[in-house]
Design a protein around this motif. Structure first.
Motif, mmCIF file in Angstrom:
data_model
loop_
_atom_site.group_PDB
_atom_site.id
_atom_site.type_symbol
_atom_site.label_atom_id
_atom_site.label_comp_id
_atom_site.label_asym_id
_atom_site.label_seq_id
_atom_site.Cartn_x
_atom_site.Cartn_y
_atom_site.Cartn_z
ATOM 1 N N ALA A 117 25.044 1.033 6.714
ATOM 2 C CA ALA A 117 26.124 0.453 6.309
ATOM 3 C C ALA A 117 27.019 0.311 7.538
ATOM 4 C CB ALA A 117 26.857 0.975 5.187
ATOM 5 N N LEU A 139 31.408 -5.338 4.280
ATOM 6 C CA LEU A 139 30.291 -4.445 4.878
ATOM 7 C C LEU A 139 28.936 -5.253 5.107
ATOM 8 C CD1 LEU A 139 28.279 -3.025 2.693
ATOM 9 C CD2 LEU A 139 30.166 -1.774 2.338
ATOM 10 N N THR A 163 24.608 -4.315 5.639
ATOM 11 C CA THR A 163 23.800 -3.198 5.975
ATOM 12 C C THR A 163 22.494 -3.838 6.726
ATOM 13 O OG1 THR A 163 22.745 -3.810 3.710
ATOM 14 C CG2 THR A 163 24.351 -2.125 3.747
ATOM 15 N N SER A 198 25.046 5.574 4.511
ATOM 16 C CA SER A 198 26.328 5.181 4.775
ATOM 17 C C SER A 198 26.979 6.342 5.249
ATOM 18 C CB SER A 198 26.864 4.751 3.239
ATOM 19 O OG SER A 198 28.282 4.708 3.451
ATOM 20 N N ALA A 252 27.743 7.400 -2.479
ATOM 21 C CA ALA A 252 27.530 6.058 -2.293
ATOM 22 C C ALA A 252 26.756 5.494 -3.319
ATOM 23 C CB ALA A 252 26.664 6.020 -1.223
ATOM 24 N N ASN A 266 22.095 0.369 -2.823
ATOM 25 C CA ASN A 266 22.037 -1.068 -2.653
ATOM 26 C C ASN A 266 20.713 -1.618 -3.061
ATOM 27 O OD1 ASN A 266 22.639 -3.544 -1.487
ATOM 28 N ND2 ASN A 266 21.924 -3.243 0.516
ATOM 29 N N ALA A 296 24.783 9.392 1.663
ATOM 30 C CA ALA A 296 26.096 9.491 2.052
ATOM 31 C C ALA A 296 26.467 10.676 3.015
ATOM 32 C CB ALA A 296 27.094 9.590 0.808
#
Length: 451
Positions: free
Chosen positions: A319, A326, A328, A371, A383, A386, A394
């Motif tokens: 990210a 944002l 990725t 992230s 997090a 996605n 995270a």
């Protein structure tokens, strides 16, 4: 007849875009490969190429127009011998439509700043004029793009026997290239009303909270500034709502001792200083995750609706915060790359992400994401996955904390807290724990990653 140029789909998820700038004007002659316009998607600004040849007879959508739906007519292209008088009164009238000027699928133009496009197709750029439109057995004109007519002439294919896949049955390049002279006539005899596969049922409407009108009434007596949502914010809102409502998340947490990694990083950076390379902790995290996915291959997977896809390479998404949202970007085959190569590639992707110059293939895909909010002083967080990724890590900040050593004495150590968000449809608890342990082991024993 005139051909409508349609708003292109510049990425698999694009539904609408902004026609940022026209690179041609009415009356200009264009050939296959000429740049027509700049299109802003929810992620980047892309250049849109012509695949057909002709004259821009009419521009239907002006510069700066937002929310132009994919496949909506944006201009009209005139073929040889046609004039503006042939254009209908509205949106090109009876003009036949051709996606991306020729209906050729998969030809996504490169964004500004990308590498040079591949060598031009000699057929598409031939100076030979397209043969006149043929007529079928019933005496009616067979609608085909000039490029399709030229390729058909080169291959000796009778267009009256080719089934068109373009709008209104128009024959486009892909139809001709896939047709065989001997099979073209047989194709013409095929029924034109073949049943198509039924589209997948639309997902149930997801709750989105109070309506706009309700919220506006609620704050009618308060001062506020209304912020218009751009394409990126709309996409983020839709995807994260979908992710939290449809993905069964569970969370695994670990603390990681960073002292060995920080010492090792310091030594490497001193040795790499002459090469202008400076490794970050994030570079080690990317490498650690990539190798862990190889150690636990069942966790290197994505959810594909009615099945799970287990990937062979470690394609790790990272990210990157940009103004208004944002990206990725995905580091493909990360397990095969050195730390310095990963560092260089990550810096390049992050820079171009902030400039919105990434191509779709650079930020789509991957099976796993990272992230890192530690650089903002965040100790730990959870997090959101996605989709279709199976998991996301995270990463919090590394801070000095008191720990009890193996000798029972209390000492200070650099500790980094991480949380692994996992899609339970793809990865079960024990498998997720195994993946997180592999990540922790790599980071606490960084020299192993170079073995």
């Amino acid at each position: 007849m005139p051909t409508e140029i349609l708003m292109p789909a510049l990425s698999p998820t694009m539904e609408e875009g902004t026609l940022a700038k026209w690179l041609v004007k009415e009356g200009d002659t264009v050939s296959s490969g000429d740049l027509l316009a700049e299109i802003e998607t929810d992620k980047a600004t892309m250049e849109f190429e012509a695949v057909d040849e002709g004259v821009i007879g009419k521009i239907l959508v002006s510069e700066g127009t937002e929310g132009v739906k994919v496949n909506a007519p944006i201009a009209v292209l005139l073929e040889e011998g046609e004039s503006a008088d042939d254009i209908g009164a509205t949106s090109g009238g009876d003009a036949k439509s051709a996606p991306q000027a020729d209906g050729t699928a998969g030809q996504t133009p490169a964004p500004k700043g990308a590498q040079a496009a591949p060598a031009k197709d000699p057929v598409a750029h031939s100076d030979t004029k397209a043969p006149p439109a043929p007529k079928g057995a019933d005496g009616k004109r067979v609608f085909a793009s000039p490029l399709a007519r030229r390729i058909a002439a080169d291959k000796g294919i009778d267009l009256s026997g080719v089934k068109g896949s373009g709008p209104h049955g128009r024959i486009v390049r892909a139809d001709v290239e896939s047709a065989k002279p001997a099979a073209a006539a047989a194709a013409a005899q095929a029924p034109t009303s073949d049943a198509k596969a039924a589209p997948a049922a639309a997902p149930a409407a997801m709750g989105t909270g109070p309506s706009t009108e309700t919220v506006l009434k609620m704050y009618a007596d308060r001062d506020y500034t209304e912020v218009k949502l751009d394409g990126m914010r709309k996409t983020i809102a839709a995807r994260l709502t979908e992710a939290k409502q449809t993905i069964p998340h569970f969370y695994l947490r670990r603390d990681i001792k960073l002292d060995a990694l920080l010492a090792f990083r310091g030594k490497l950076n001193k040795q790499l200083e002459s090469r202008g390379v400076k490794l970050s902790v994030n570079d080690f995290i990317i490498k650690a995750c990539a190798l862990a996915l190889q150690s636990v291959p069942k966790a290197n997977a994505v959810w594909a609706g009615d099945r799970v896809l287990e990937l062979t390479p470690s394609d790790v998404a990272v990210a990157v915060a940009i103004e208004g949202g944002l990206f990725t970007p995905v580091l493909k085959d990360a397990e095969m790359k050195s730390l310095s190569a990963l560092s260089k590639e990550m810096k390049d992707l992050a820079t171009r992400a902030r400039d919105r110059k990434l191509a779709p293939h650079e930020y789509q895909g991957g099976s796993f994401a990272i992230s890192n909010l530690g650089m903002f002083g965040v100790d730990n967080f959870d997090a959101v996955i996605n989709p279709p990724h199976g998991a996301i890590l995270a990463v919090g900040s590394g801070v000095k904390k008191p720990v009890i050593g193996d000798d029972g004495e209390v000492t200070a150590a650099a500790i980094m807290s991480v949380t692994l968000s996992v899609d339970h449809r793809v990865i079960d608890g024990a498998l997720g724990a195994e993946l997180l342990k592999a990540i922790v082991d790599n980071l606490e024993n960084p020299m192993v990653m170079l073995a």
